[in-house]
Design a protein around this motif. Sequence first.
Motif, PDB file in Angstrom:
ATOM      1  N   VAL A  97       3.526  -0.024 -11.016  1.00  0.00           N
ATOM      2  CA  VAL A  97       3.500   0.978 -10.101  1.00  0.00           C
ATOM      3  C   VAL A  97       2.118   1.198  -9.631  1.00  0.00           C
ATOM      4  N   TYR A  98       1.182   1.179 -10.507  1.00  0.00           N
ATOM      5  CA  TYR A  98      -0.164   1.265  -9.650  1.00  0.00           C
ATOM      6  C   TYR A  98      -0.581   0.175  -8.855  1.00  0.00           C
ATOM      7  N   ALA A  99      -0.059  -0.948  -9.041  1.00  0.00           N
ATOM      8  CA  ALA A  99      -0.434  -2.152  -8.184  1.00  0.00           C
ATOM      9  C   ALA A  99       0.296  -1.851  -6.601  1.00  0.00           C
ATOM     10  N   ALA A 100       1.465  -1.438  -6.870  1.00  0.00           N
ATOM     11  CA  ALA A 100       2.362  -1.101  -5.632  1.00  0.00           C
ATOM     12  C   ALA A 100       1.567  -0.004  -4.705  1.00  0.00           C
ATOM     13  N   GLY A 101       1.149   1.055  -5.349  1.00  0.00           N
ATOM     14  CA  GLY A 101       0.190   2.256  -4.525  1.00  0.00           C
ATOM     15  C   GLY A 101      -0.986   1.576  -4.060  1.00  0.00           C
ATOM     16  N   ILE A 102      -1.251   0.935  -4.766  1.00  0.00           N
ATOM     17  CA  ILE A 102      -2.910   0.115  -4.342  1.00  0.00           C
ATOM     18  C   ILE A 102      -2.584  -0.537  -3.082  1.00  0.00           C
ATOM     19  N   LEU A 103      -1.525  -1.556  -3.193  1.00  0.00           N
ATOM     20  CA  LEU A 103      -1.266  -2.295  -2.051  1.00  0.00           C
ATOM     21  C   LEU A 103      -0.828  -1.388  -0.895  1.00  0.00           C
ATOM     22  N   LEU A 104      -0.282  -0.290  -0.705  1.00  0.00           N
ATOM     23  CA  LEU A 104      -0.006   0.462   0.042  1.00  0.00           C
ATOM     24  C   LEU A 104      -1.039   1.116   0.956  1.00  0.00           C
ATOM     25  N   ILE A 105      -2.114   1.339  -0.024  1.00  0.00           N
ATOM     26  CA  ILE A 105      -3.333   2.000   0.699  1.00  0.00           C
ATOM     27  C   ILE A 105      -4.095   0.780   1.333  1.00  0.00           C
ATOM     28  N   ALA A 106      -4.312  -0.215   0.745  1.00  0.00           N
ATOM     29  CA  ALA A 106      -4.902  -1.535   1.249  1.00  0.00           C
ATOM     30  C   ALA A 106      -4.323  -2.067   2.934  1.00  0.00           C
ATOM     31  N   LEU A 107      -3.185  -1.803   2.696  1.00  0.00           N
ATOM     32  CA  LEU A 107      -2.554  -2.250   4.106  1.00  0.00           C
ATOM     33  C   LEU A 107      -1.961  -1.087   4.998  1.00  0.00           C
ATOM     34  N   ALA A 108      -2.587   0.125   4.658  1.00  0.00           N
ATOM     35  CA  ALA A 108      -2.167   1.319   5.344  1.00  0.00           C
ATOM     36  C   ALA A 108      -2.435   1.104   6.895  1.00  0.00           C
ATOM     37  N   LEU A 185      -8.647  -3.999  -6.657  1.00  0.00           N
ATOM     38  CA  LEU A 185      -8.133  -3.392  -7.747  1.00  0.00           C
ATOM     39  C   LEU A 185      -6.561  -3.859  -7.966  1.00  0.00           C
ATOM     40  N   PHE A 186      -6.095  -4.307  -6.664  1.00  0.00           N
ATOM     41  CA  PHE A 186      -4.561  -4.658  -7.107  1.00  0.00           C
ATOM     42  C   PHE A 186      -4.601  -5.840  -7.987  1.00  0.00           C
ATOM     43  N   VAL A 187      -5.564  -6.996  -7.512  1.00  0.00           N
ATOM     44  CA  VAL A 187      -5.480  -8.079  -8.505  1.00  0.00           C
ATOM     45  C   VAL A 187      -5.883  -7.692 -10.015  1.00  0.00           C
ATOM     46  N   VAL A 188      -6.979  -6.723 -10.079  1.00  0.00           N
ATOM     47  CA  VAL A 188      -7.241  -6.387 -11.387  1.00  0.00           C
ATOM     48  C   VAL A 188      -5.932  -5.869 -12.388  1.00  0.00           C
ATOM     49  N   ALA A 189      -5.235  -4.972 -11.652  1.00  0.00           N
ATOM     50  CA  ALA A 189      -3.923  -4.270 -12.118  1.00  0.00           C
ATOM     51  C   ALA A 189      -2.938  -5.197 -12.571  1.00  0.00           C
ATOM     52  N   VAL A 190      -2.989  -6.237 -11.682  1.00  0.00           N
ATOM     53  CA  VAL A 190      -1.700  -7.188 -12.059  1.00  0.00           C
ATOM     54  C   VAL A 190      -2.080  -8.150 -13.226  1.00  0.00           C
TER      55      VAL A 190
END
Length: 427
Positions: A97-108, A185-190
């Motif tokens: 879930v965290y990774a999905a949220g981070i991806l939204l921010i990164a691509l906002a 952060l997305f990569v680290v979370a996954v």
Amino acid sequence: MSQPVSSPPADHSAITPQQWKWSALAGMASYLDAGSIVALGAGLALFQSYLNLSDGAVGALAAIGPNAVGCAIGAIGGGWLGDKLGRKRIYQYDLIVYAAGILLIALAVNREMLFIGTFIVGVAVGADVPTSLALVGELAPAGARGKLLGFTQVAWCLGPVIVLWMAVALAPLGLLGIRIVFLQLFVVAVVTWAMRRGLSESVRWSEAAKKAPAAGRRVKALFTGAHLRALVWTATIYLFWNLAAGTAGIFNPYIIRTLGAASQAASVGLASASFVISMIVTITVFMRFSDRSHRARRIMWGVGSVMQITAWVLYLVLPFSIPTIIANIVLFAAASALSGEAFYKVFSQELFPTMLRGTAQGFTFGVARTILGIWSFFVPVLARAGIGEVAALLTVFLCISSVVGFFFMPNTSGKSLEQIETERART
């Protein structure tokens, strides 16, 4: 195949390689928590310019994310579910879930993506923190509990250091650089999620779940007797300290740049120094002495308290300049390792029974982050008028945390969780 967590450790200070590994994987919750807070802080001014956000919108963004309300919702719910269903069910899935949220921010590319992603990240990391810390507390030897929980604090410092140094290196890219920081952060979370799949359930929780009657699991038990006193004490020391730490963590680069003391790159670089200092003091002092004795804990807390109060008083008596900023950062960073979140983590594991441990920490963590969220609405507006008002309020907050922590600190050093629980039950 899951590796079973060993039986509750004997009452000595030896730490096995496996316990270090489990603590590191659990401690990544702290890395991702602090990393997301600081990444958002480093990019606030850039996102504000890109999406034409008002000061109020900036405050709202900070309020709903990993530093405040979103995290609070996740912590309260995740801590309770961790006690009810087990540690594994929470820490095994929330990083996705965290990774999905981070991806939204990164691509906002609009406000909706930025705000939704920030809220999701807050909820996910909030759920992970009390569950992961409970796991570390339950697997640690009695004579090394502070050391292993201090180790998670090192991870909490390392996240911002990597994030901020990346932000400095990528500063010439502007907003694109901040997007890359979030992708890290997305990569680290996954990767962490994949590695955590090899962990199993806490044996202490499993045994307590079999033995504890229904009454022993009721949340209302936290609001009576010794549990209530512990809840109030841990909430007080963390809430008032966290108002200062949270302000520094997410708003330092924003305030320094907005008030014209330094450029974006320089402001982020200055902020990163605080986490390096805190990490060094945590390793060399906190992890070494926090398990020694009750007296050692009080001395560390007292010294840290004087230093952190002094750090914010400087802004009241000296001009807002680079030398003053550096002095504030050095004093507050070193002090935070001695009288801040690390000790809150330790006492939050020691003062509550296994079946209420996650619930208790989730509650105090959530309350502190909620109030920080409310406070975050006003920081940008207050900062526009100058640093004086913010510094004065934070000085008062730190005085409250320092005094309550020093004079009412319980004597739990070196005792097993079962011994502490038995002693507190008698009172």
